[in-house]
Scaffold this motif. Structure first.
Motif, mmCIF file in Angstrom:
data_model
loop_
_atom_site.group_PDB
_atom_site.id
_atom_site.type_symbol
_atom_site.label_atom_id
_atom_site.label_comp_id
_atom_site.label_asym_id
_atom_site.label_seq_id
_atom_site.Cartn_x
_atom_site.Cartn_y
_atom_site.Cartn_z
ATOM 1 N N ASP A 63 0.847 -1.190 0.000
ATOM 2 C CA ASP A 63 0.000 0.000 0.000
ATOM 3 C C ASP A 63 0.892 1.254 0.000
ATOM 4 O O ASP A 63 2.117 1.160 0.020
ATOM 5 N N THR A 64 0.278 2.410 -0.002
ATOM 6 C CA THR A 64 1.036 3.657 -0.144
ATOM 7 C C THR A 64 1.880 4.009 1.075
ATOM 8 O O THR A 64 2.772 4.846 0.990
ATOM 9 N N ARG A 71 -7.726 -7.611 2.589
ATOM 10 C CA ARG A 71 -6.274 -7.462 2.627
ATOM 11 C C ARG A 71 -5.734 -8.214 3.841
ATOM 12 O O ARG A 71 -6.134 -7.947 4.972
ATOM 13 N N SER A 104 -4.312 0.486 8.241
ATOM 14 C CA SER A 104 -4.447 0.634 6.794
ATOM 15 C C SER A 104 -4.035 2.021 6.341
ATOM 16 O O SER A 104 -4.005 2.953 7.115
ATOM 17 N N ASP A 105 -3.707 2.099 5.033
ATOM 18 C CA ASP A 105 -3.309 3.419 4.497
ATOM 19 C C ASP A 105 -4.521 4.209 4.065
ATOM 20 O O ASP A 105 -5.617 3.741 4.073
#
Length: 198
Positions: free
Chosen positions: A63-64, A76, A197-198
């Motif tokens: 992810d970012t 995910r 999470s991003d």
């Protein structure tokens, strides 16, 4: 990413993420970690099912914010990393392969930790060489046009900046740089234990 995964994501967009259950070890093995393994900080059970391994490898991404995960349908499954996001292995026929089965892109440079872990950064991330393959690369280390002696390698590892260590890699000669083992995640921009999470 598999089409079936994209379809599942579109159908169920708000499935909660999973953390702590999947680990990539320093030899490129995927490990399933149940609650007991997580609580006791155990490595977990090695996943051996070939179809599952292939599915994880095809759907492994980042992810970012630098957290690596496996997209399991709409969910995910974030990955705890023992060392780096990729582990490279030496295949006699195909050269260096990532643990996902794809070819390792030629790195621009090589990094070596004081413990002798060889790191190969490439455009998408960084791979550590499986320690079992290190012996095959030692003869390719050189100083100038000559093979590096054991003493030169040890002196270089201990900080002798007068030694310019290089590695013969495919058709190239790549500079080898020294790095500490502890800040790898910070240096190469990944998160060892994703928990958000991003």
């Amino acid at each position: 990413m598999d089409d079936v995964v994209r379809q599942a994501m579109a159908k169920w967009p708000n499935v909660p993420h999973c953390f702590g259950w999947l680990r990539l070890d320093a030899r490129g093995h995927w490990r399933m970690r149940d609650e007991r393994a997580q609580q006791l900080n155990l490595p977990g059970d090695k996943i051996r099912h070939l179809a599952l391994l292939d599915f994880i490898n095809r759907n492994y991404q980042c992810d970012t914010s630098g957290q690596w995960y496996f997209q399991n349908g709409p969910q995910r499954v974030y990955v705890d990393l023992e060392l780096t996001p990729y582990i490279a292995r030496l295949d006699p026929a195909a050269g260096h392969l990532l643990h996902t089965g794809t070819a390792l892109p030629t790195p621009a440079q090589i990094w070596l930790t004081p413990a002798g872990q060889l790191l190969m950064p490439f455009e998408q991330s960084v791979a550590a060489l499986d320690d079992r393959d290190m012996a095959s690369l030692l003869p390719r280390l050189q100083v100038g046009d000559s093979a590096a002696s054991d003493q030169q390698i040890m002196d270089w590892l201990e900080g002798d900046d007068c030694i310019a260590l290089q590695l013969r890699y495919s058709d190239s000669v790549l500079p080898v740089q020294r790095t500490a083992a502890t800040p790898l995640a910070e240096q190469f921009g990944f998160i060892m234990r994703p928990r958000g999470s991003d």
